[in-house]
Structures are given as structure tokens and as C-alpha cells.
Scaffold this motif. Structure first.
Motif, short mmCIF file in Angstrom:
data_model
loop_
_atom_site.label_atom_id
_atom_site.label_comp_id
_atom_site.label_asym_id
_atom_site.label_seq_id
_atom_site.Cartn_x
_atom_site.Cartn_y
_atom_site.Cartn_z
N LEU A 77 15.15 28.80 30.46
CA LEU A 77 15.56 28.89 31.86
C LEU A 77 17.07 28.97 31.98
CD1 LEU A 77 13.37 26.31 33.86
CD2 LEU A 77 13.36 28.79 34.05
N ALA A 78 17.77 28.15 31.22
CA ALA A 78 19.23 28.12 31.29
C ALA A 78 19.82 29.46 30.86
CB ALA A 78 19.77 26.99 30.42
N ILE A 79 19.29 30.05 29.81
CA ILE A 79 19.80 31.33 29.32
C ILE A 79 19.55 32.43 30.35
CG2 ILE A 79 19.50 33.10 27.54
CD1 ILE A 79 18.75 30.68 25.65
N GLN A 80 18.36 32.44 30.93
CA GLN A 80 18.03 33.45 31.93
C GLN A 80 18.96 33.32 33.14
OE1 GLN A 80 13.96 33.33 33.18
NE2 GLN A 80 14.15 35.08 34.57
N ALA A 81 19.20 32.09 33.58
CA ALA A 81 20.08 31.87 34.73
C ALA A 81 21.52 32.26 34.40
CB ALA A 81 20.01 30.42 35.17
N ALA A 82 21.96 31.93 33.18
CA ALA A 82 23.32 32.29 32.77
C ALA A 82 23.48 33.80 32.72
CB ALA A 82 23.64 31.67 31.41
N MET A 83 22.45 34.52 32.29
CA MET A 83 22.51 35.99 32.29
C MET A 83 22.73 36.50 33.71
SD MET A 83 19.59 37.29 29.63
CE MET A 83 19.81 37.17 27.86
N SER A 84 22.02 35.92 34.66
CA SER A 84 22.19 36.33 36.07
C SER A 84 23.61 36.08 36.54
CB SER A 84 21.19 35.55 36.95
OG SER A 84 21.41 35.83 38.31
N ALA A 85 24.16 34.91 36.18
CA ALA A 85 25.52 34.57 36.61
C ALA A 85 26.54 35.51 35.99
CB ALA A 85 25.83 33.12 36.23
N VAL A 86 26.39 35.80 34.69
CA VAL A 86 27.35 36.67 34.00
C VAL A 86 27.29 38.09 34.55
CG1 VAL A 86 27.91 37.74 31.78
CG2 VAL A 86 27.41 35.28 31.90
N GLU A 87 26.10 38.57 34.83
CA GLU A 87 25.95 39.92 35.37
C GLU A 87 26.67 40.08 36.71
OE1 GLU A 87 21.77 40.49 35.51
OE2 GLU A 87 21.58 40.85 33.34
N LYS A 88 26.70 39.01 37.50
CA LYS A 88 27.37 39.07 38.81
C LYS A 88 28.88 39.16 38.67
CE LYS A 88 23.89 36.50 41.43
NZ LYS A 88 23.57 35.22 42.10
N ILE A 89 29.43 38.39 37.73
CA ILE A 89 30.89 38.31 37.65
C ILE A 89 31.49 39.46 36.84
CG2 ILE A 89 30.93 35.80 37.95
CD1 ILE A 89 31.38 35.58 34.92
N CYS A 90 30.77 39.93 35.84
CA CYS A 90 31.31 40.97 34.96
C CYS A 90 30.16 41.58 34.18
CB CYS A 90 32.36 40.36 34.02
SG CYS A 90 33.30 41.56 33.07
N PRO A 91 29.47 42.58 34.75
CA PRO A 91 28.25 43.12 34.14
C PRO A 91 28.43 43.60 32.71
CG PRO A 91 28.53 43.95 36.38
CD PRO A 91 29.80 43.25 36.03
N ASP A 92 29.63 44.12 32.37
CA ASP A 92 29.83 44.62 31.02
C ASP A 92 30.62 43.65 30.14
OD1 ASP A 92 32.18 44.85 32.39
OD2 ASP A 92 32.64 46.89 31.72
N ALA A 93 30.60 42.36 30.52
CA ALA A 93 31.36 41.35 29.77
C ALA A 93 30.89 41.29 28.32
CB ALA A 93 31.20 39.99 30.43
N LYS A 94 31.86 41.20 27.42
CA LYS A 94 31.57 41.07 26.00
C LYS A 94 31.99 39.71 25.44
CE LYS A 94 32.15 46.00 25.00
NZ LYS A 94 32.93 47.01 24.20
N SER A 95 32.95 39.07 26.11
CA SER A 95 33.51 37.84 25.55
C SER A 95 33.88 36.87 26.65
CB SER A 95 34.74 38.16 24.70
OG SER A 95 35.72 38.83 25.48
N MET A 96 33.94 35.60 26.27
CA MET A 96 34.32 34.54 27.21
C MET A 96 35.00 33.43 26.43
SD MET A 96 31.86 32.19 29.68
CE MET A 96 31.62 33.42 30.96
N VAL A 97 36.05 32.87 27.03
CA VAL A 97 36.66 31.67 26.48
C VAL A 97 36.24 30.49 27.35
CG1 VAL A 97 38.84 30.41 26.25
CG2 VAL A 97 38.61 32.69 25.28
N LEU A 98 35.72 29.46 26.71
CA LEU A 98 35.29 28.24 27.39
C LEU A 98 36.36 27.18 27.18
CD1 LEU A 98 33.14 26.40 28.73
CD2 LEU A 98 32.08 26.16 26.47
#
Length: 429
Positions: A77-98
Motif C-alpha cells: 500500500l505504501a509503495i503504491q501511494a508513494a508512486m501516486s505522490a511522485v507522479e504528481k510532483i515529477c512524473p519523470d523523476a529519476k532521483s530524490m534526496v531524503l
């Protein structure tokens, strides 16, 4: 995406839960339309209290730090929701710094960071950890209690963007609540998505603003559900310009306590509730259960002793307390192994992705459980089900946690409204 959770708990909060079950279709449509007009926080966690006669949030965290307390079964569930969130902010995102908190010696917190990074990596992102801690001057590996390890790297700035050595990420995710202020390295970024926004941090955010937004959300929701908004909403008041050390503002604080207690007593009388009303006085900014006191009479906040004044004067990162929220206390009737418990519901984007019980063996039903000595009990799947079961009892596990998820979603919606307005407050650390 409301999971079917295992719990042996049950209680008398049946009328409200039954109404939610009867109006599931209307509730889901209401949320769908509400989210069409608002952007959800990237993630959030909501402390919920169930008094048996009332179900309400008492705190909403926009930098949740307990992903390691979620049951492994929740990860899809968490991964699916995170995919939705990432697609909204940057659909072609390749990287993220946490960016984690500064306290690198807290291995339990770092285990949370590892779990969060794992979720994000499984959305297809290259995730690295960029620290703003003065202690991290070179890539440093930390061993975790579960046998994993974590590599923290110094956050670096190039022009108006931040990253780590060799990586200029598409997006930056904060898991640091900025209690100590906004580090200069994060100010005035350009062309780079920063989540949550800087004004979501405790350097600027205020709990009273959140619950004012929650008031507005709940008024609309309660009208649709045809219930008294008080059943899912705690009363609150706000006072500022206090100085606990100098005892400045005590009388004004006492008046606010009396006001909230008075309104609560009227509701208890209306519903025939025999419990003793109380309020929680807590710092209007901050987390970690610091700067909190439980009060049952206004006289208790006048003439505080030195220990009490010290406790209320400072919160995380040494932040001085001058503003407080006076919130109606919500009892919790829930317990696990004879210890008082309260559910904490986790969300990514607009989806509930799980939760856990915060449990404290040394605290009572009317006390703050976010205190030393607490422990956590994950909520696990009983079966692969993500909808309420309208044919089952209102207090069945699947339905009780549907109700908890509704409350958490209302709080997340309030947070989205809260973040739409950038406060005019100095951000510098």
C-alpha cells in the motif's frame, strides 16, 4: 486504500461508526471532490483518540518518523501511494534526496529513514540521504538494530539547487521538521521540488492554524454526514506572548482553559457523559511530546512550580515556548495488555497506508502517551481487504479502522488547506 487491520479491541462508539458505514458511498465521493481542489501533503501521520463517545484527531505530523513501526504487510500500500505522490510532483523523476533529522545517534529513528527510503526506491527512484547535521562532513555509514546499514552524506548546494556529491536530484524530501529553523542551505531553492514546503516545518507552522483549518473541513463533512461536528472535533483555544519562566500570561491562559472546559462540560451534559472533562495545554509548535500538560481545572495553570515551568518553557531543539494551544482532551478507552493505547494512522498522498498503536504502561486514559516509556504495536492485515464491510458489526476491526482512516483523511485535508497559505514568518535558522 483503507486496510483491513487486526485488533481485539472493541467499544461503544457504534452510532458514529454505523453512520459512516451507511454513508460510505457519500463519504468517498465527498473526499474525491475535496481532493480534486486540494493537493495532499506528501505524507502525514495523525494521532487519533477514541473516547467511546467521541473520535477525533489530537495531532497531525507532516514529517512522520515512524515508518519502521508499520507492519511489513503494509508496504505494498505504501509503495503504491508513494508512486501516486511522485507522479504528481515529477512524473519523470529519476532521483530524490531524503533529508533526515539531525539526531544521527537515534538508531530507531534511522531505522524509520531506512524504511522510508526503501519505499521510495521501490517507486523507481534513486534515493540517497543528504544530511544537514554538522556531524556529517563526509559519507558516514550507520549500523541499524535490524542488521541493515544506512549511508548519510553531507547535503551540498550548487547554485539554487541541493543534492549530494555526484547527484543533482529531481526532488528533495524532508523528514526533518525544522524545529531549529530552516538551514540556509535549503533557502531560496529554484527549479527543484522540495517536499513538504519549508513553511510546513515547526519554524513557522502552528497547531492552532491546523485545527482552525480542521474546523472548516469538519463543518462541511459533518453537514454531509448529518452529525454533530463535535463528535469528531476537539474544541481548542490559542494564547500567545506567554513566558512560563516569568509567569507572564498565566491569568489569560487560565481563562482560555476555563473557556474550553466550559464548552466541553456543556457537550458532556448534552450527551449524558459521566467522564471528567480535561484539556491539554501544549506548545503551538513542536513535536516529540514535549511542552505538554494535562489540566482539569483552570487553577492548575496558575502558580506553576519550577519543574512545571521548565517543562513547558522549552521543546525540541531548545525552541522557547511562548505560544500554546489549549485543546479539549479526548479520553482513550483502548488498551493493549492492560496498557493505555491510541492509534496513529499513516498516510502517503491521500491514501491511508497503515498505522500502529502507541502504548504506554505508565499513563492513564486522559494523559499524553507520546512520552518516554511508550512502545508501539503495529497494525497488521487480517486479510487482503481495503474496504469496510457493511454487513459486519460497526465495531468490527475492518470497520473501526475505516472510521479511523476517515478521521486521518480529514486531518490530512485540513493540512493541505493549511499549507496553501504561506505564513509571513521569518524562515531563517
Amino acid at each position: 486504500m483503507v486496510p483491513h487491520l487486526v485488533t481485539a479491541l472493541n467499544g461503544p462508539l457504534l452510532d458514529l461508526e454505523k453512520r459512516m458505514l451507511d454513508k460510505t458511498t457519500e463519504i468517498e465521493r465527498w473526499f474525491r471532490l475535496a481532493w480534486a481542489e486540494s493537493t495532499p501533503p506528501f505524507y502525514s501521520s495523525v494521532d487519533v483518540r477514541n473516547a467511546g463517545f467521541k473520535l477525533a484527531p489530537v495531532d497531525t505530523n507532516l514529517f512522520p518518523g515512524g515508518f519502521n513501526n508499520l507492519a511489513p504487510e503494509m508496504m505494498p500500500l505504501a509503495i503504491q501511494a508513494a508512486m501516486s505522490a511522485v507522479e504528481k510532483i515529477c512524473p519523470d523523476a529519476k532521483s530524490m534526496v531524503l533529508i533526515p533529522e539531525r539526531h544521527t545517534r537515534n538508531t530507531f529513528y534511522l531505522t524509520n529513514v531506512a524504511r522510508l527510503a526503501s519505499i521510495l526506491k521501490q517507486t523507481g527512484l534513486n534515493v540517497r540521504l543528504g544530511s544537514v547535521s554538522d556531524e556529517i562532513t563526509e559519507p558516514t555509514r550507520f549500523e541499524l538494530p535490524d542488521g541493515q546499514s544506512l549511508l548519510l552524506e553531507p547535503l551540498v548546494r550548487r547554485g539554487n539547487r541541493v543534492g549530494v556529491e555526484g547527484l543533482d536530484p529531481c526532488a528533495v524530501l524532508l523528514n526533518n521538521d525544522l524545529s531549529a529553523g530552516v538551514p540556509p542551505i535549503l533557502q531560496n531553492l529554484d527549479g527543484q521540488v522540495l517536499l513538504p514546503p519549508l513553511h510546513a516545518g515547526w519554524a513557522t507552522r502552528r497547531k492552532s492554524a491546523h485545527f482552525a483549518a480542521y474546523n472548516r473541513v469538519v463543518d462541511s463533512f459533518a453537514q454531509m454526514l448529518e452529525i454533530d461536528p463535535w463528535l469528531i472535533n476537539p474544541y481548542f483555544a490559542h494564547r500567545n506572548q506567554l513566558n512560563f519562566h516569568e509567569r507572564v500570561g498565566e491569568e489569560d491562559l487560565a481563562a482560555a482553559v476555563d473557556e474550553v472546559l466550559g464548552k466541553t462540560r456543556e457537550k458532556y451534559a448534552q450527551y449524558g457523559i459521566s467522564e471528567q472533562p480535561y484539556v491539554v495545554v501544549k506548545a503551538d509548535a513542536g513535536t516529540y511530546g514535549m511542552g505538554i500538560m494535562t489540566v482539569k481545572d483552570a487553577s492548575e495553570v496558575v502558580g506553576l512550580n519550577r519543574k512545571q515551568r521548565n517543562k513547558m518553557s522549552v521543546v525540541k531543539e531548545g525552541l522557547q515556548v511562548s505560544d500554546v494551544i489549549i485543546q479539549e482532551g479526548v479520553h482513550t478507552f483502548e488498551s493493549i495488555d492492560d496498557a493505555v493505547a491510541e492509534p496513529v494512522v499513516y498516510m502517503i498522498d491521500r491514501y491511508v497506508v497503515g498505522g500502529f498503536y502507541r502504548v504506554h504502561t505508565g499513563r492513564g486514559r486522559d494523559e499524553n502517551l507520546n512520552a518516554p516509556g511508550m512502545h508501539f504495536v503495529p497494525l497488521a492485515f487480517e486479510s487482503p481487504c481495503n474496504t469496510p464491510d457493511c454487513s459486519d458489526r460497526p465495531d468490527a476491526a475492518v470497520n473501526r479502522f475505516y472510521a479511523y482512516g476517515v478521521i486521518a483523511r480529514l486531518a490530512a485535508l485540513a493540512a493541505s488547506h493549511e499549507l496553501e497559505t504561506v505564513p509571513n514568518v521569518e524562515l531563517a535558522a
